[in-house]
Design a protein around this motif. Structure first.
Motif, short mmCIF file in Angstrom:
data_model
loop_
_atom_site.label_atom_id
_atom_site.label_comp_id
_atom_site.label_asym_id
_atom_site.label_seq_id
_atom_site.Cartn_x
_atom_site.Cartn_y
_atom_site.Cartn_z
N TYR A 89 -5.87 19.12 13.01
CA TYR A 89 -5.65 19.01 11.57
C TYR A 89 -4.23 18.52 11.29
N ARG A 90 -3.87 17.43 12.02
CA ARG A 90 -2.60 16.71 11.85
C ARG A 90 -1.37 17.48 12.33
N LYS A 91 -1.60 18.64 12.94
CA LYS A 91 -0.48 19.42 13.46
C LYS A 91 -0.52 19.43 14.98
N LYS A 92 0.62 19.24 15.61
CA LYS A 92 0.69 19.23 17.06
C LYS A 92 0.53 20.65 17.60
N GLU A 93 -0.41 20.83 18.52
CA GLU A 93 -0.71 22.15 19.07
C GLU A 93 -0.75 22.09 20.60
N ASN A 94 -0.44 23.23 21.22
CA ASN A 94 -0.49 23.35 22.68
C ASN A 94 -1.80 24.02 23.10
N LEU A 95 -2.50 23.42 24.04
CA LEU A 95 -3.72 23.99 24.61
C LEU A 95 -3.58 24.04 26.12
N MET A 184 -9.58 17.08 15.83
CA MET A 184 -8.67 17.29 16.95
C MET A 184 -8.66 16.03 17.82
N SER A 185 -7.48 15.65 18.26
CA SER A 185 -7.36 14.47 19.13
C SER A 185 -6.34 14.73 20.22
N PHE A 186 -6.64 14.23 21.41
CA PHE A 186 -5.76 14.44 22.56
C PHE A 186 -4.46 13.67 22.40
N GLU A 187 -3.34 14.31 22.79
CA GLU A 187 -2.03 13.68 22.69
C GLU A 187 -1.42 13.42 24.06
#
Length: 241
Positions: A89-95, A184-187
């Motif tokens: 949702y346009r926010k960078k997240e760690n998985l 969600m999209s991979f960065e």
């Protein structure tokens, strides 16, 4: 040890320090005396998680003349842990993605076995004991044609409290769903490490150490003794049923 495959071969004493392979029938293939020396070199000498006494006990166990233990690259009970970043949702997240080798016809492939993501965990948490006792459908609900089923969906926060006691959310499905929906999209990828449970009574972690000197590359950075019960619990985290 620049490659993970090399770590396996050196752990088993299937190649020398220059990277020359030993094969079954060679005099030094899995030689126990050479192996004991090599095993010491596969530990991170600067790790604060490994005691010398632990290390010696571990080496003695895996190099036992009567029952030596060798790592199997295509065997079970070892997992990769890959840090990643996604846009959610346009926010960078760690998985964190957990992966394991799986046999595919005549070969093998890496597959995702579990996902660790704070946002998913927050949405599926049966941690409120008071709410657990409140959230249920009366055993006579069927006599009312389940007209009270709306309770399950009135407050989405507690929806899973109405599932069976054996219910466990599949975070992989959530990840794939959010990706398919475009939420969600991979960065990018981050650090990689490996978790090993192939030696009975032991767990160890292998990470890449980048520093000057010979004690670098893929090395054992953590080492713990574990019971069979602990082993099953940990493996279930990496490979949920």
């Amino acid at each position: 040890t620049k490659q993970v495959n090399q770590f396996f071969r050196r752990f088993n004493n299937e190649e020398d320090r220059c990277g020359n392979r030993y094969y079954p029938g060679d005099s030094l293939y899995r030689d126990n005396a050479f192996r004991k020396v090599y095993l010491k070199m596969l530990f991170d000498q600067e790790s604060s998680f490994i005691q010398n006494s632990q290390k010696e006990e571990f080496i003695a166990d895996v190099s036992n003349v009567d029952n030596p233990v060798f790592l199997d690259f295509h065997g079970n009970d070892w997992f990769a842990e890959l840090a990643t970043t996604f846009k959610y949702y346009r926010k960078k997240e760690n998985l964190i993605l957990f992966l394991q080798l799986e046999q595919e016809r005549l070969g093998h492939k890496w597959v995702i076995t579990n996902v660790y993501f704070d946002q998913f965990l927050k949405n599926f948490n049966k941690g409120d004991k008071e709410e657990i006792n409140k959230k249920f459908l009366h055993p006579m609900s069927h006599e009312l044609d389940f007209m009270n089923i709306h309770k399950v969906f009135d407050n989405p926060r507690y929806a899973e409290y109405y599932a069976s006691n054996t219910y466990k959310p599949d975070y992989r499905t959530l990840l794939f769903y959010e990706v398919k929906q475009g939420n969600m999209s991979f960065e990018d990828i981050g650090p990689l490490k490996f978790h090993f449970f192939q030696v009975d009574g032991w767990y160890f972690e292998v990470s890449y150490i980048n520093r000057a000197g010979g004690n670098s590359g893929w090395l054992i950075t953590k080492l713990y003794t574990i019971s069979e019960k602990e082993k099953k619990a940990l493996i279930q985290f990496y490979l949920p049923e």
